[in-house]
Enzyme design. Structure first.
Site, PDB file in Angstrom:
ATOM      1  N   LYS A 183      26.913  21.894  60.895  1.00  0.00           N
ATOM      2  CA  LYS A 183      27.476  20.922  61.828  1.00  0.00           C
ATOM      3  C   LYS A 183      28.806  20.404  61.299  1.00  0.00           C
ATOM      4  O   LYS A 183      28.844  19.706  60.297  1.00  0.00           O
ATOM      5  CB  LYS A 183      26.540  19.732  62.041  1.00  0.00           C
ATOM      6  CG  LYS A 183      27.005  18.869  63.208  1.00  0.00           C
ATOM      7  CD  LYS A 183      26.479  17.449  63.166  1.00  0.00           C
ATOM      8  CE  LYS A 183      27.385  16.481  62.451  1.00  0.00           C
ATOM      9  NZ  LYS A 183      28.721  16.285  63.035  1.00  0.00           N
ATOM     10  N   GLU A 258      27.239  15.313  48.349  1.00  0.00           N
ATOM     11  CA  GLU A 258      28.604  15.156  47.832  1.00  0.00           C
ATOM     12  C   GLU A 258      29.171  13.938  48.541  1.00  0.00           C
ATOM     13  O   GLU A 258      29.500  14.013  49.719  1.00  0.00           O
ATOM     14  CB  GLU A 258      29.382  16.421  48.227  1.00  0.00           C
ATOM     15  CG  GLU A 258      30.557  16.734  47.396  1.00  0.00           C
ATOM     16  CD  GLU A 258      30.148  17.329  46.064  1.00  0.00           C
ATOM     17  OE1 GLU A 258      30.244  16.587  45.080  1.00  0.00           O
ATOM     18  OE2 GLU A 258      29.757  18.500  46.017  1.00  0.00           O
TER      19      GLU A 258
END
Ligand code: NAP
Ligand code: MG
Length: 482
Positions: A183, A258
């Site tokens: 996505k 992250e």
């Protein structure tokens, strides 16, 4: 005030053969999205680029089913060398279409064409080349003799390096034998959709890569909650990352995160000053500061503070802000109005809390989202601009006297993604570098990226590494004893 005096050299957008609208890329084909649609715009002009279909939860189901089927029937059965051939092919197609990708990225994201042309897109190709080489060498990844793929990976990426973040996620996943559902971010879906075209061109088997633009709270959340997903890889804000970790707690879905950062760039009085100043500027004004590992805090030794700030503002005054498609532009547009509002609000707290504000004296275009490069001096560790991730072209300057004070201040943050150290004293360099709690520490440079080098966070900047053989670990189950 006028625009800086130079001859504009705008890159032509003629190379882009854009469609009016884009669907979802599922099972090797384009299909409708059922979560409505949105117009992706150029943040430099606010002009529409294309209409983008959005995925709903049922579309996510379809994409995961396609990825599962191709994993079970094709991709997990294929030898590593064969998978590697597809990745090499993708890498070469990215190189062949590099200009087109650079223009598309600059248009959709607002970052200067110099950066997309010279940094983002070449790194994308480099990432695919690197992991193509790994596909038939997984037993050397340090995970045991026969590491195995995980299955279907759900990947959610941000808007700051759209195609590069795709490459960081897709290349190791595929090399390791997984299939993916990715996505892209709402504001920057374009290059991910062009990448779907590259997958088709490369003859990648249907369902190995599925691209589903959609809203974070809809498609992103459905992907995270999907029981058919074996691994989620997320890059974005710490707040959303925390929510994803909560959702996946207690499940057997693997997760790497992250997240944000508040990187310190530490400059000692014995540093090569002109190089350090270039590094500081690159550290925070590269990509308009929309960089998770940005050097957003400058820690400068007290006796050279005035000199460094003076050099910084003098050098900054030569930078050109404006049309990102212009090859002479150094500073492009802010990616979205929402991000511009966030940066504006946090910069206002800098002044309200008593820091001194310096702003680049330059004209900004009438349309689009722009923020003049800004430096705060007289900042203390309690100021909001010293603590919060701004994710924009704003540098906060703090001073220190001793190496121990520099280390303490650099580590005084819940984040731990990046840091930089500037000194010509080698023993000091080694000692300081060792004491910094950051996943990446640059020595006499900043913001350098290489596919062989692991990248990732300490503390609230997340966990897991991307890049090199360490990046493979995120997509492999250990194959037994070493
Ligand atoms: P974000 O909301 O965390 O977005 C990152 C990605 O996650 C996007 O694809 C987003 O989709 C998606 N997402 C949002 N909510 C989700 C949910 N509940 N479940 C699953 N996926 C979800 O970050 P942002 O709004 O773009 O930026 C906000 C702040 O995050 C920035 O100011 C910056 O501090 C930080 N940030 C950090 C990085 C980084 O590289 N570490 C990158 C970007 C932003 P949508 O696009 O639809 O929201
Ligand atoms: Mg856009």
């Amino acid at each position: 005030m006028t625009f800086r005096d130079y001859a504009p050299a705008p890159e032509s957008t003629a190379i882009l053969k854009l469609q009016k609208s884009y669907g979802l890329f599922i099972d090797g084909a384009w299909s409708d999205g059922h979560g409505g649609s949105m117009t992706t715009i150029s943040p430099a002009t606010e002009k529409p680029i294309a209409e983008i279909a959005l995925a709903d939860a049922a579309d996510v189901n379809r994409a995961v089913a396609a990825a599962r089927k191709s994993y079970d029937t094709v991709w997990s059965k294929m030898g590593g060398a064969e998978r590697g051939k597809y990745l090499f092919r993708i890498a070469r197609l990215i190189q062949e279409r590099a200009r087109e990708f650079a223009v598309a990225e600059t248009l959709d994201n607002g970052k200067p064409i110099r950066e997309t042309r010279d940094i983002d897109i070449p790194l994308v190709a480099a990432w695919f080349f690197h992991y193509a080489g790994w596909a038939d060498k997984l037993e050397f990844a340090g995970l045991g003799p026969k590491p195995s793929s995980l299955g279907v990976a759900g990947q959610i990426i941000p808007w700051n390096f759209p195609l590069l973040m795709l490459a960081w996620k897709v290349a190791p996943a595929l090399a390791a034998g997984n299939t993916v559902v990715l996505k892209p971010a709402e504001t920057t879906p374009l290059t991910a959709l062009l990448f779907a075209d590259v997958c088709q061109q490369a003859g990648l088997p249907a369902g190995v890569v599925n691209i589903i633009p959609g809203l974070g709270g809809v498609a992103g959340q459905a992907l995270v909650e999907h029981s058919g997903i074996n691994k989620i890889a997320f890059t974005g804000s710490t707040a959303v990352g925390r929510g994803i970790a909560r959702t996946l707690a207690g499940t057997d879905t693997r997760l790497t995160l992250e997240l944000g950062g508040k990187g310190a760039n530490i400059i000692f009085d014995d540093a090569a000053m002109d190089e350090a100043v270039e590094g500081i500027i690159n550290g925070i004004f590269f990509n308009q500061g929309h960089v998770c590992c940005a050097g957003s805090r400058l820690l400068v030794q007290e006796n050279v503070q005035d000199e460094v700030v003076e050099k910084l503002t003098r050098r900054l005054s030569t930078l050109r802000l404006g049309d990102p498609l212009d090859k002479n532009t150094d500073i492009g547009a802010i990616n979205s109005r929402a991000q511009l509002d966030r940066i504006t609000a946090i910069a206002a707290t800098g002044e309200a809390e008593g820091a001194d504000r310096w702003t680049l004296d330059c004209e900004i275009p009438k349309a689009g989202f722009w923020f003049r490069p800004t430096i705060f001096t007289n900042v203390t560790t309690s100021h909001t601009v010293a603590k919060d991730e701004i994710f924009g072209p704003v540098l906060s300057v703090l001073s220190f006297r001793t190496p121990d004070e520099a280390i303490a201040k650099a580590n005084n943050t819940p984040y731990g993604l990046s840091a930089g150290v500037w000194t010509n004293n080698a023993s000091r360099m080694l000692r300081v570098v060792d004491s910094l709690r950051a996943g990446v520490v640059w020595a006499n440079t900043f913001n350098q990226f290489d596919p062989t080098s692991p990248f990732g966070g300490y503390k609230e900047s997340g966990y897991g590494r991307e890049g090199g053989r360490h990046g493979l670990a995120a997509y492999l189950a250990s194959g037994g004893a070493r």
